[in-house]
Write a protein that holds these residues in place. Structure first.
Motif, PDB file in Angstrom:
ATOM      1  N   LYS A  89      32.066 -30.888  48.416  1.00 19.86           N
ATOM      2  CA  LYS A  89      31.331 -30.065  48.253  1.00 19.86           C
ATOM      3  C   LYS A  89      30.658 -30.473  46.572  1.00 19.86           C
ATOM      4  N   HIS A  90      31.449 -31.034  45.792  1.00 19.68           N
ATOM      5  CA  HIS A  90      31.087 -31.320  44.441  1.00 19.68           C
ATOM      6  C   HIS A  90      30.018 -32.408  44.547  1.00 19.68           C
ATOM      7  N   PHE A  91      29.665 -33.329  45.496  1.00 18.92           N
ATOM      8  CA  PHE A  91      29.111 -34.605  45.615  1.00 18.92           C
ATOM      9  C   PHE A  91      27.685 -33.811  45.931  1.00 18.92           C
ATOM     10  N   LEU A  92      27.406 -33.097  46.757  1.00 22.10           N
ATOM     11  CA  LEU A  92      26.444 -32.470  47.158  1.00 22.10           C
ATOM     12  C   LEU A  92      25.326 -32.075  46.094  1.00 22.10           C
ATOM     13  N   GLY A  93      23.942 -32.398  46.216  1.00 18.38           N
ATOM     14  CA  GLY A  93      23.172 -31.940  45.243  1.00 18.38           C
ATOM     15  C   GLY A  93      23.242 -32.872  43.914  1.00 18.38           C
ATOM     16  N   LEU A  94      24.082 -33.626  43.528  1.00 18.71           N
ATOM     17  CA  LEU A  94      24.328 -34.403  42.472  1.00 18.71           C
ATOM     18  C   LEU A  94      23.086 -35.563  42.425  1.00 18.71           C
ATOM     19  N   PRO A  95      22.477 -35.626  41.137  1.00 16.01           N
ATOM     20  CA  PRO A  95      21.614 -36.815  41.228  1.00 16.01           C
ATOM     21  C   PRO A  95      22.135 -38.177  41.139  1.00 16.01           C
ATOM     22  N   VAL A  96      21.391 -39.303  41.775  1.00 17.71           N
ATOM     23  CA  VAL A  96      21.842 -40.645  41.710  1.00 17.71           C
ATOM     24  C   VAL A  96      21.162 -41.352  40.693  1.00 17.71           C
ATOM     25  N   VAL A  97      21.631 -41.693  39.543  1.00 18.71           N
ATOM     26  CA  VAL A  97      21.001 -42.472  38.496  1.00 18.71           C
ATOM     27  C   VAL A  97      21.099 -43.999  38.415  1.00 18.71           C
ATOM     28  N   SER A  98      20.076 -44.756  38.424  1.00 18.58           N
ATOM     29  CA  SER A  98      20.488 -46.297  38.286  1.00 18.58           C
ATOM     30  C   SER A  98      20.436 -46.539  36.788  1.00 18.58           C
ATOM     31  N   LEU A  99      21.415 -47.384  36.314  1.00 17.52           N
ATOM     32  CA  LEU A  99      21.626 -47.756  34.893  1.00 17.52           C
ATOM     33  C   LEU A  99      20.781 -48.838  34.363  1.00 17.52           C
ATOM     34  N   ASP A 100      20.282 -49.597  35.352  1.00 19.80           N
ATOM     35  CA  ASP A 100      19.441 -50.458  34.801  1.00 19.80           C
ATOM     36  C   ASP A 100      17.957 -49.965  34.459  1.00 19.80           C
ATOM     37  N   LEU A 101      17.296 -48.930  35.040  1.00 22.29           N
ATOM     38  CA  LEU A 101      16.065 -48.435  34.641  1.00 22.29           C
ATOM     39  C   LEU A 101      16.246 -47.129  34.106  1.00 22.29           C
ATOM     40  N   GLY A 102      17.387 -46.479  34.429  1.00 20.86           N
ATOM     41  CA  GLY A 102      17.462 -44.998  33.870  1.00 20.86           C
ATOM     42  C   GLY A 102      16.795 -44.156  34.750  1.00 20.86           C
ATOM     43  N   GLN A 103      16.708 -44.432  35.917  1.00 17.97           N
ATOM     44  CA  GLN A 103      15.737 -43.741  36.973  1.00 17.97           C
ATOM     45  C   GLN A 103      16.584 -42.938  37.859  1.00 17.97           C
ATOM     46  N   GLN A 104      16.183 -41.836  38.243  1.00 21.44           N
ATOM     47  CA  GLN A 104      16.614 -41.079  39.425  1.00 21.44           C
ATOM     48  C   GLN A 104      16.325 -41.492  40.715  1.00 21.44           C
ATOM     49  N   LEU A 105      17.086 -41.832  41.517  1.00 23.05           N
ATOM     50  CA  LEU A 105      16.954 -42.442  42.922  1.00 23.05           C
ATOM     51  C   LEU A 105      16.716 -41.296  43.719  1.00 23.05           C
ATOM     52  N   GLY A 106      17.414 -40.231  43.640  1.00 16.46           N
ATOM     53  CA  GLY A 106      17.245 -39.052  44.588  1.00 16.46           C
ATOM     54  C   GLY A 106      18.702 -38.245  44.199  1.00 16.46           C
ATOM     55  N   VAL A 107      18.995 -37.307  45.240  1.00 17.79           N
ATOM     56  CA  VAL A 107      20.314 -36.496  45.182  1.00 17.79           C
ATOM     57  C   VAL A 107      21.005 -36.789  46.384  1.00 17.79           C
ATOM     58  N   VAL A 108      22.422 -36.334  46.283  1.00 19.27           N
ATOM     59  CA  VAL A 108      22.957 -36.354  47.470  1.00 19.27           C
ATOM     60  C   VAL A 108      23.001 -35.762  48.395  1.00 19.27           C
ATOM     61  N   LYS A 109      22.941 -36.166  49.616  1.00 22.48           N
ATOM     62  CA  LYS A 109      22.642 -34.958  50.726  1.00 22.48           C
ATOM     63  C   LYS A 109      23.636 -34.853  51.452  1.00 22.48           C
ATOM     64  N   SER A 110      24.541 -36.012  51.842  1.00 20.18           N
ATOM     65  CA  SER A 110      25.729 -35.758  52.601  1.00 20.18           C
ATOM     66  C   SER A 110      26.677 -36.938  52.470  1.00 20.18           C
TER      67      SER A 110
END
Length: 232
Positions: free
Chosen positions: A6-27
């Motif tokens: 449950k810790h993973f769910l809702g965490l933002p996913v960030v790319s290190l090359d652009l420093g961009q948030q790609l989305g959030v963990v859904k499942s």
């Protein structure tokens, strides 16, 4: 580092090359063959954006506040496969056909992606233990499409997490209480020991005064007789 699923769910996913948030963990998607995390389903920004898949092999790190990946191009299209599993809500049976419980969540090794324990709930758990129970990875035999099969004697490998936590808290409280009691007792002894010499000094001062008076009388008996005659 180990995290609950449950810790993973809702965490933002960030790319290190652009420093961009790609989305959030859904499942989370599980590989039944290796009993490990295959990857994360990522919900993209925007109403019309479709979900994407981030293979665990492309996860750089899992932290308390975000999941990181090296490249913004790490996300892939989701490919439906019968080999993919989601564990929440799946029933667990022993190989003897005994129902052990239903998976509520599971613990993951964030570095390897391996499933460490399954957290079960159910009537058997409630009757034997209090609250959720943990079933270790070593007790799993098969992760099927409909149920998870555990090895023989898996019931004996169930552990009560809440009781273990309560015992730890109880132990800490008992140790703390003993330390406090010892500190209070030592403080009392110190206080008593500090006051006693003071009282004794008072007694010693009175005794010394009497001794001095007696000494003066002994050394000057004539003076004492003169004083008696005067009084008479």
């Amino acid at each position: 580092m180990q995290y609950e699923s449950k810790h993973f769910l809702g965490l933002p996913v960030v790319s290190l090359d652009l420093g961009q948030q790609l989305g959030v963990v859904k499942s989370l998607i599980i590989d039944p063959e290796t009993v490990s995390l295959m990857g994360l389903v990522i919900s993209n920004k925007g109403w019309l954006s479709e979900n994407r898949f981030l293979p665990f092999s492309k996860v750089k790190s899992v932290g308390r506040h975000a999941v990181t990946t090296e490249s913004s191009k790490s996300l892939e299209k989701i490919v439906q496969s019968s080999d993919h599993r989601q564990l929440e809500g799946v029933q667990v049976l022993s190989c003897q056909g005994n129902f052990l419980g239903t998976v509520e969540e599971f613990t993951i090794d964030a570095e390897t992606g391996e499933i460490v324990t399954l957290e079960l709930s159910g009537k058997l758990i409630n009757s034997l233990l209090k609250g959720k129970a943990s079933l270790p990875r070593t007790a799993l035999q098969t992760m099927g499409k409909d149920v998870i099969v555990a090895v023989a004697g898996a019931e004996e490998k169930l552990t009560d997490r809440e009781s273990a936590i309560q015992e730890t808290v109880k132990s800490v409280r008992e140790k703390t209480s003993k330390v406090l009691d010892s500190t209070v007792e030592n403080s009392k002894k110190f206080t008593q020991g500090w006051r006693a010499p003071w009282k004794n000094n008072k007694v010693d001062l009175k005794s010394e005064k009497r001794m001095e008076d007696l000494k003066e009388k002994t050394e000057n008996p004539l003076e004492e007789n003169k004083e008696e005659k005067r009084d008479s």
